[in-house]
Write a protein that holds these residues in place. Structure first.
Motif, PDB file in Angstrom:
ATOM      1  N   ALA A  24       3.534  -4.205  -8.526  1.00 39.90           N
ATOM      2  CA  ALA A  24       2.066  -3.939  -8.118  1.00 39.90           C
ATOM      3  C   ALA A  24       1.437  -5.033  -7.189  1.00 39.90           C
ATOM      4  N   ALA A  25       2.088  -6.330  -7.300  1.00 39.45           N
ATOM      5  CA  ALA A  25       1.630  -7.213  -6.448  1.00 39.45           C
ATOM      6  C   ALA A  25       1.642  -7.231  -4.976  1.00 39.45           C
ATOM      7  N   ASN A  26       2.965  -6.263  -4.654  1.00 38.49           N
ATOM      8  CA  ASN A  26       3.254  -6.088  -3.501  1.00 38.49           C
ATOM      9  C   ASN A  26       2.303  -5.046  -2.754  1.00 38.49           C
ATOM     10  N   LEU A  27       1.343  -4.517  -3.413  1.00 35.91           N
ATOM     11  CA  LEU A  27       0.424  -3.592  -2.632  1.00 35.91           C
ATOM     12  C   LEU A  27      -0.253  -4.194  -1.684  1.00 35.91           C
ATOM     13  N   ILE A  28      -0.508  -3.649  -0.389  1.00 32.27           N
ATOM     14  CA  ILE A  28      -1.188  -4.463   0.609  1.00 32.27           C
ATOM     15  C   ILE A  28      -2.605  -3.671   0.718  1.00 32.27           C
ATOM     16  N   GLY A  29      -3.556  -4.714   0.476  1.00 34.25           N
ATOM     17  CA  GLY A  29      -4.950  -4.067   0.318  1.00 34.25           C
ATOM     18  C   GLY A  29      -5.265  -3.372  -0.815  1.00 34.25           C
ATOM     19  N   LYS A  30      -6.106  -2.266  -0.838  1.00 40.00           N
ATOM     20  CA  LYS A  30      -6.292  -1.753  -2.115  1.00 40.00           C
ATOM     21  C   LYS A  30      -5.825  -0.305  -2.173  1.00 40.00           C
ATOM     22  N   GLY A  41      -5.261   9.413   0.206  1.00 39.54           N
ATOM     23  CA  GLY A  41      -4.184   9.162  -0.819  1.00 39.54           C
ATOM     24  C   GLY A  41      -3.108   8.292  -0.349  1.00 39.54           C
ATOM     25  N   ILE A  42      -3.190   7.453   0.587  1.00 39.87           N
ATOM     26  CA  ILE A  42      -2.205   6.783   1.234  1.00 39.87           C
ATOM     27  C   ILE A  42      -2.352   5.503   0.867  1.00 39.87           C
ATOM     28  N   SER A  43      -1.468   4.581   0.727  1.00 40.02           N
ATOM     29  CA  SER A  43      -1.397   3.173   0.476  1.00 40.02           C
ATOM     30  C   SER A  43      -0.341   2.469   1.302  1.00 40.02           C
TER      31      SER A  43
END
Length: 450
Positions: free
Chosen positions: A265-271, A225-227
């Motif tokens: 949300a565009a700053n999410l790295i990967g999935k 559950g980690i992003s």
């Protein structure tokens, strides 16, 4: 009778040296030992370039920078202008973001080893961590897995030393146990709302960008559950506070809080929920860099102690004439040389293995190598302090490097994975690889019988 170096060279005897030639003060290929084949002309050029910079502009000033708690921006900028920052984030050279390498060649992992080793001759963990503590571990996830837009905006600025980045994983209640971190990121439309705390974040007080591990799943999801996401200091709700630590004062160790930070949300790295894999993927390179720095710190302790022991007199003779002092120096020398040979071996594997192969095979070995490096460093720092006596308990002066490094042992032994966690990981990982190899061999033998 002294031998003519030219005559020795004609006889095929290696007479090539670099540095002060203090015993074990440099890797043995600097001291007329045969080159193991890892190094060519470009490695020697880089070695000379970095050594000159460190001797002229870093070593004379690190005490002042440490006391001030900050490295001047112009120093960081000069290192960026020299083309050294992109070398520290892995292979290949990030040409799409910084253009061709100004050094005139494609750097390899041995160039990176030499760069860290030579920079660490200054004997300051604060300088090394201030320079690379955030960059080496904070930028690679962005470089590898961020969106093209984020990469284009962030990577060139960081690698040109215009902006600073750091990695924010550790929390007040979660260090090596990454799977149990508590900082949350809740999706609301096209943004995430981030709340939580990060502690002992290297470079955090100076950073413009934070590569942050957050929980996007539930607590029961653990590592699944980690992003990872990029949070910017200018975002409302981001607060930083410099921490007072035993050592590495100029590296900006920081307590970071996120209070309802609105992150695109565009700053999410990967999935989403795939952050743990990315964090683990990043560890081999981080520990490689830590090992290169740490073993040079051990060399610095040994070299400083040797030079002091040759001039300090007790009971009518120099310290080095006492059996017990020579024993201490010999112990330091054998440990440092053995450790460097292991570092070179791992460097060769990083250089020649496929990335996926290296990630799978080297995790356990780099973990154990980190333990080796920090235990040797602890020994060398202690014994060097014993040789210096009271001078190693005084900030500044003859014992400056030893006093500082003695305070910074824990800064190398705990971050990047504590020794206890690394020892356990080393055995578990190598056991897993052994079981995979045995299974593969059994399959091959079964097919051969068909």
């Amino acid at each position: 009778m002294a031998m003519d170096p030219k005559m020795l060279a004609k006889m095929g005897i290696n007479v090539e040296t670099f540095g002060d030639m203090n015993a074990f003060g440099d890797p043995n290929w600097y001291q007329a030992f045969n080159n193991p084949g890892y190094y060519n002309k470009t490695h020697k050029e880089l070695r000379a370039k970095v050594r000159a910079f460190v001797d002229e502009e870093v070593t004379p000033n690190v005490f002042e920078w440490d006391e001030a708690g900050v490295i001047p921006q112009q120093v960081y900028q000069k290192i960026g202008d020299m083309g050294l920052l992109p070398i520290s984030v892995g292979r290949p050279w990030p040409k799409d973001f910084v253009g061709d390498c100004p050094l005139g060649y494609e750097p390899d992992y041995f160039h990176e080893l030499i760069m860290f080793d030579e920079l660490a001759r200054c004997g300051s963990g604060g300088f090394m961590w201030g320079l690379a503590g955030g960059l080496v571990i904070g930028l690679p996830p962005v470089l590898k897995w961020a969106t093209p837009e984020v990469k284009a905006r962030v990577v060139p600025e960081v690698l040109s030393a215009k902006k600073v980045i750091c990695l924010a994983i550790t929390e007040p209640t979660a260090g090596s146990d990454v799977a149990n971190l508590k900082t949350t990121a809740v999706k609301e439309g096209d943004h995430y709302i981030v709340n939580g705390e990060k502690k002992w974040i290297t470079n955090g007080i100076f950073s413009d960008y934070f590569t942050v591990a957050v929980r996007t799943g539930s607590a029961k999801d653990g590592m699944k559950g980690i992003s990872l996401m990029l949070i910017e200091k200018t975002m409302p709700g981001v607060n930083t506070r410099k921490m007072k630590c035993s050592g590495v004062w100029s590296s900006g160790t920081t307590y970071v809080t996120f209070d309802d930070v609105k992150v695109p949300a565009a700053n999410l790295i990967g999935k989403e929920n795939q952050g743990f894999k990315m964090i683990m993927n990043n560890f081999n390179h981080e520990r490689f860099a830590l090992c290169a720095m740490t073993n040079r710190f051990s060399r610095v302790c040994m070299e400083e102690a040797l030079k002091f022991a040759n001039k300090r007199k007790t009971f009518g003779k120099t310290l080095v004439q006492h059996d017990v002092i020579r024993w201490k120096l010999a112990e330091m020398g054998r440990m440092v040389e053995a450790t460097h040979a292991w570092i070179e071996s791992i460097t060769y594997q990083l250089q020649t293995m496929h990335k996926q192969e290296a990630t799978m095979k080297l995790g356990g070995h780099t973990a154990l190598l980190k333990v080796q490096c920090t235990k040797v460093f602890e020994y060398c720092a202690r014994e060097a302090a014993q040789i210096f006596g009271g001078l190693s308990y005084t900030r500044g002066g003859q014992g400056e490097k030893v006093e500082r490094l003695n305070r910074e042992v824990r800064a190398m032994a705990v971050p990047g994975g504590s020794e206890e966690v690394m020892l356990d990981l080393g055995i578990r990982q190598t056991k897993k690889i052994t079981e995979m190899a045995q299974s593969l061999l059994a399959n091959v033998q079964t097919q051969a019988k068909l």
